[in-house]
Design a protein around this motif. Structure first.
Motif, PDB file in Angstrom:
ATOM      1  N   SER A 202       0.825  -1.213   0.000  1.00 38.07           N
ATOM      2  CA  SER A 202       0.000   0.000   0.000  1.00 38.07           C
ATOM      3  C   SER A 202       0.858   1.262   0.000  1.00 38.07           C
ATOM      4  CB  SER A 202      -0.926  -0.005   1.222  1.00 38.07           C
ATOM      5  OG  SER A 202      -0.177  -0.058   2.425  1.00 38.07           O
TER       6      SER A 202
ATOM      7  N   ASP B  49      -3.158  -3.134 -17.286  1.00 37.46           N
ATOM      8  CA  ASP B  49      -4.505  -3.259 -16.739  1.00 37.46           C
ATOM      9  C   ASP B  49      -4.763  -4.698 -16.302  1.00 37.46           C
ATOM     10  OD1 ASP B  49      -7.668  -3.597 -17.153  1.00 37.46           O
ATOM     11  OD2 ASP B  49      -7.174  -1.508 -16.708  1.00 37.46           O
ATOM     12  N   ASN B  50      -5.470  -4.853 -15.170  1.00 37.27           N
ATOM     13  CA  ASN B  50      -5.691  -6.204 -14.646  1.00 37.27           C
ATOM     14  C   ASN B  50      -6.670  -7.012 -15.479  1.00 37.27           C
ATOM     15  OD1 ASN B  50      -8.001  -4.841 -13.991  1.00 37.27           O
ATOM     16  ND2 ASN B  50      -7.962  -5.322 -11.808  1.00 37.27           N
ATOM     17  N   SER B  51      -7.263  -6.402 -16.491  1.00 36.71           N
ATOM     18  CA  SER B  51      -8.145  -7.162 -17.372  1.00 36.71           C
ATOM     19  C   SER B  51      -7.367  -8.008 -18.371  1.00 36.71           C
ATOM     20  CB  SER B  51      -9.072  -6.196 -18.127  1.00 36.71           C
ATOM     21  OG  SER B  51      -8.316  -5.295 -18.934  1.00 36.71           O
TER      22      SER B  51
ATOM     23  N   ASP C 230       1.086  -9.976  -9.801  1.00 31.04           N
ATOM     24  CA  ASP C 230      -0.029  -9.132  -9.379  1.00 31.04           C
ATOM     25  C   ASP C 230       0.344  -8.240  -8.206  1.00 31.04           C
ATOM     26  OD1 ASP C 230      -1.767 -10.192 -11.293  1.00 31.04           O
ATOM     27  OD2 ASP C 230      -2.296 -11.879  -9.998  1.00 31.04           O
ATOM     28  N   SER C 231       1.553  -8.397  -7.675  1.00 27.92           N
ATOM     29  CA  SER C 231       2.001  -7.624  -6.510  1.00 27.92           C
ATOM     30  C   SER C 231       3.206  -6.786  -6.920  1.00 27.92           C
ATOM     31  CB  SER C 231       2.366  -8.548  -5.349  1.00 27.92           C
ATOM     32  OG  SER C 231       2.920  -7.809  -4.282  1.00 27.92           O
TER      33      SER C 231
ATOM     34  N   GLU D  75      -2.746   0.954  -8.807  1.00 28.36           N
ATOM     35  CA  GLU D  75      -3.657   0.121  -8.021  1.00 28.36           C
ATOM     36  C   GLU D  75      -4.472  -0.758  -8.966  1.00 28.36           C
ATOM     37  OE1 GLU D  75      -6.665   0.622  -4.205  1.00 28.36           O
ATOM     38  OE2 GLU D  75      -6.143   2.354  -5.440  1.00 28.36           O
ATOM     39  N   ASN D  76      -4.662  -2.023  -8.566  1.00 32.14           N
ATOM     40  CA  ASN D  76      -5.404  -3.001  -9.386  1.00 32.14           C
ATOM     41  C   ASN D  76      -4.760  -3.156 -10.764  1.00 32.14           C
ATOM     42  OD1 ASN D  76      -7.333  -3.394  -7.318  1.00 32.14           O
ATOM     43  ND2 ASN D  76      -8.494  -1.621  -8.022  1.00 32.14           N
ATOM     44  N   LYS D  77      -3.431  -3.224 -10.797  1.00 32.67           N
ATOM     45  CA  LYS D  77      -2.695  -3.425 -12.033  1.00 32.67           C
ATOM     46  C   LYS D  77      -1.934  -4.740 -11.970  1.00 32.67           C
ATOM     47  CE  LYS D  77      -3.585   0.692 -13.859  1.00 32.67           C
ATOM     48  NZ  LYS D  77      -4.347   0.864 -15.108  1.00 32.67           N
ATOM     49  N   ARG D  78      -1.514  -5.199 -13.140  1.00 29.98           N
ATOM     50  CA  ARG D  78      -0.628  -6.350 -13.244  1.00 29.98           C
ATOM     51  C   ARG D  78       0.726  -5.838 -13.737  1.00 29.98           C
ATOM     52  NH1 ARG D  78      -2.842 -11.634 -15.735  1.00 29.98           N
ATOM     53  NH2 ARG D  78      -1.571 -12.421 -14.019  1.00 29.98           N
TER      54      ARG D  78
END
Length: 781
Positions: A397, A476-478, A516-517, A411-414
């Protein structure tokens, strides 16, 4: 200090004062009344409930003790070992059995704090066995009659509330009688007697109350089972206990809780019934209501006083607030005037504050613009520290929040990384030098950044200044893993084409694992950079994927040990050229069998270790020789084969051979110089190493080593070189045939032709024809 506002208090001031008084005082008074009338009754109910719960827990605890006692009695009554064998048992002869009984009695006594002692009475043996009395015979008729009377009762297990002990004539004890054998009402041959501890029973009951309250225990017959708390109880206490006992026995209360008035004082009475071992006991606790509600009375008065104090403070604060109502505007105006260091002529403070505020907004916008312009540089610096692993103490964070501050919303990214390594700088024929590595890396960084900017938004390129760059992607996490791989593969392919066309260099690209982290990225980048060592040295351009990359056995499949020994020998002899030639061959051997860069480095590191050990054996100060350079670390920075060979020659071998040559004995150098001239004069004679060793009175091996170290070539090669030169001279200046020249040089003709062709690349005949063109020749070779 703020000066008071120079205005008279008009109607607006008093209206605001009244409003503040209403807002401040009425809620305080209302809250105080509610707390006093509603809170007091609520607290009283809660205190009574807590008191009742405590009494119920104490009664339940007493019930648990008696339940435990009941279980012990039942087990003892129906113990199979207590059969009729005890009737005829000789307690003296069977001492071990008697001892076991004694131990069992002690365990029963220790298992329950209400038990004072346990005794076993055997009528036929006329004996009494117990943990308190030990083992003794019944001597007095009075005691014998008392004990026999216990066996005459019809019940198998029953209470005796005034049983005396045989060794204490005036005692009255509460005891449980268990007739043996268990389950038979008649024909008993003995009985267990379990005496209760009266003090423990009293203590357990007295815990139910404190202060002026009373607590007692009585059975179904109305007999008290507890003794008064004091040795000389007051008449009031006895009268209250009798009154409560009669009231409870006469009336059956449903909730076992009632209030009882006694001599102008109200008591809260709680009682419970306990049915154990055929008897019903009643536990009674009576506590003065004033004792229970004493905390409530104190709290009620405290609430009242707090409400009054709060109301008074509210009045004072209301007056103070009214006086300060205009102070914020006055302070704000003074603040602007102090910051501008001038006095305003504007009479309306609101208009003045508005104008000043607009000026501050313009200045803030200008400052924001300068900060926005500096954000890219700050972001580059932060990402460089982060990717190098220097921010390992930061959490996920914290990193994400810091990136948001630097205009990167991750945030919410790959996340993915890619590392590229340029090769072939030494193959450009002098177009670039090692000093141009940083400039070339900068150009490669700009190329990949331009390619990424067309397709991706969140991309950071790190220039490692060593012909390698790292690329960090936030996607993008999509995107799925396959989509990310396809995107990076296309980008890597375009990058390879651009580098090949623009910089004319080869390139190896390694795509790191997708994560993812964001906190895992420094470790992923480090692993990806290490994977560059697994590139195939025989492939021009390569792409490695860490998501599918499997590290195979990186140990050398074949290590050229013989070449290593030859290199060590050449270095020992001081033969730089020979050593370099062998190292080149050593490098070729290491690159065979599809060896990776890591495998080649392993082999060259092993060779460095061997040469390092060889140099140490010559008593050379390595620190002085190599100026404190860390040889292994320096070698690890080189990735191309040719620069590695050059490093071995110029950085490792040449300084050592120079030191070795300088250190050599000056007389030996003079002797070798003389021998060098003598050999040139006697080259047409049948000479040998042994012949000159005998002349110089030294061994052949010592002469060979000294000759090689000082002249840089071994004895045989030197002889061959001189005779080849003499052969070339005779071919050009004479008409001698090859056979005659070979005989003059002490060679077989075929051997001379073979070594001549090896040295010059052509045969003696071809050499003569080449150097005699245009000149008449009467004879042929």
């Amino acid at each position: 200090m703020i000066k008071p506002i120079g205005r008279s208090r008009g109607s607006f001031f008093w209206k605001n004062l009244g409003l503040v008084l209403l807002i401040t005082c009425i809620p305080i008074a209302f809250i105080g009344i509610i707390l006093y009338y509603i809170g007091t009754s609520r607290i009283e109910a809660e205190v009574n409930r807590a008191h009742q719960n405590q009494l119920n827990l104490s009664i339940q605890q007493m019930n648990d003790y008696l339940t435990n006692l009941e279980h012990s009695v039942v087990r003892l009554a129906f113990d199979r070992s207590m059969d009729e064998m005890l009737k005829n048992m000789d307690l003296i002869q069977e001492f071990s059995k008697t001892n076991e009984f004694m131990k069992s009695f002690s365990l029963i006594t220790e298992s329950n704090s209400l038990i004072d002692s346990v005794s076993l009475y055997l009528r036929d043996a006329d004996k009494l066995l117990g943990d308190e009395v030990g083992f003794q015979s019944i001597r007095m008729d009075e005691d014998r009659k008392l004990l026999e009377s216990l066996l005459e009762k019809e019940r198998t297990i029953y209470w005796n509330y005034s049983l005396k002990k045989i060794n204490k004539p005036n005692s009255k004890n509460k005891a449980i009688i268990i007739k043996l054998p268990g389950g038979q009402m008649y024909g008993s041959y003995g009985a267990f007697i379990i005496y209760l501890d009266q003090d423990k029973l009293n203590t357990m009951v007295y815990k139910l109350v404190s202060g002026e309250g009373v607590a007692f225990l009585f059975n179904e017959n109305g007999d008290y089972l507890t003794t008064p708390r004091n040795n000389e109880p007051t008449p009031d206490q006895l009268s209250l206990e009798d009154a409560l006992k009669n009231q409870i026995m006469k009336e059956n209360f449903n909730d076992h809780l009632f209030k009882y008035e006694w001599r102008n004082q109200i008591y809260t009475v709680s009682y419970g019934k306990i049915a154990k071992l055929g008897s019903k006991w009643t536990v009674v606790s009576a506590t003065p209501l004033s004792q229970i509600t004493a905390p409530v009375t104190f709290l009620s008065r405290l609430i009242l006083w707090i409400s009054m104090v709060g109301l008074t403070i509210g009045l004072l604060l209301s007056w103070f607030a009214s006086n300060k109502m205009y102070a914020p505007i006055y302070r704000l105006k003074n603040l602007f005037e102090a910051s501008r260091n001038n006095r305003s002529e504007e009479k309306d403070e609101i208009i003045y504050i508005e104008n000043q505020w607009r000026q501050h907004l313009k200045e803030q916008q200008a400052l924001d613009m300068r900060i926005k312009q500096s954000i890219p540089a700050l972001r580059e610096s932060f990402l460089l520290q982060f990717l190098q692993g220097n921010l390992y103490t930061h959490t996920e964070s914290e990193i994400i929040n810091k990136m948001k501050q630097l205009d990167w919303d991750v945030e919410n990214k790959r996340f993915a990384v890619m590392v590229a390594q340029l090769h072939g700088l030494s193959d450009l024929g002098g177009k670039f030098t090692e000093r141009d590595a940083q400039l070339i890396t900068f150009a490669a960084s700009n190329i990949i950044l331009e390619l990424c900017s067309e397709k991706l938004k969140l991309v950071h390129v790190t220039n490692f200044q060593d012909l390698s760059v790292g690329i960090f992607f936030a996607l993008d996490n999509s995107f799925t893993n396959e989509e990310i791989k396809g995107l990076l593969n296309k980008l890597a392919h375009d990058y390879i084409v651009s580098v090949n066309n623009v910089l004319r260099l080869r390139i190896t690209i390694v795509m790191g694992k997708i994560s993812d982290s964001i906190v895992e990225i420094p470790n992923v980048l480090d692993q990806t950079r290490k994977a560059l060592r697994f590139r195939d040295l025989h492939t021009t351009n390569q792409m490695l994927d860490m998501n599918q990359f499997m590290i195979e056995n990186t140990s050398l499949k074949h290590f050229p040990s013989e070449l290593e020994r030859d290199i060590v020998h050449a270095v020992n002899m001081g033969l730089e050229e020979e050593a370099v030639r062998l190292i080149q061959q050593f490098m070729i051997e290491l690159q065979s069998n599809n060896s990776t860069e890591l495998m080649v480095h392993q082999g060259m590191m092993k060779l460095l270790g061997t040469l390092h050990d060889t140099i140490i054996k010559h008593d050379v100060n390595l620190y002085t020789l190599y100026e404190g350079i860390h040889l292994y670390e320096q070698l690890m920075q080189i990735s191309e084969p040719d620069p590695i060979v050059d490093w071995f020659q110029y950085k490792l071998i040449r300084p050592f051979i120079k030191t070795l040559t300088i250190a050599y004995d000056s007389n030996m150098r003079e002797t070798m110089n003389k021998l060098h001239g003598q050999i040139q004069q006697e080259i047409l004679l049948d000479i040998s190493l042994e012949m000159y060793a005998d002349q110089l009175q030294m061994s052949s091996s010592k002469l060979s080593k000294a000759f090689r170290q000082i002249n840089g070539i071994n004895f045989i090669d030197f002889i061959i070189r001189l005779r080849i030169e003499k052969c070339k001279e005779l071919l050009v200046t004479t008409d001698m045939k090859i056979n005659d020249i070979a005989g003059l040089l002490h060679y077989q003709p075929s051997h001379l032709i073979r070594i001549f062709k090896k040295s010059e690349g052509i045969t003696p005949r071809q050499y003569r024809e080449k150097h005699t063109q245009g000149n008449p020749s009467d004879s042929s070779a």
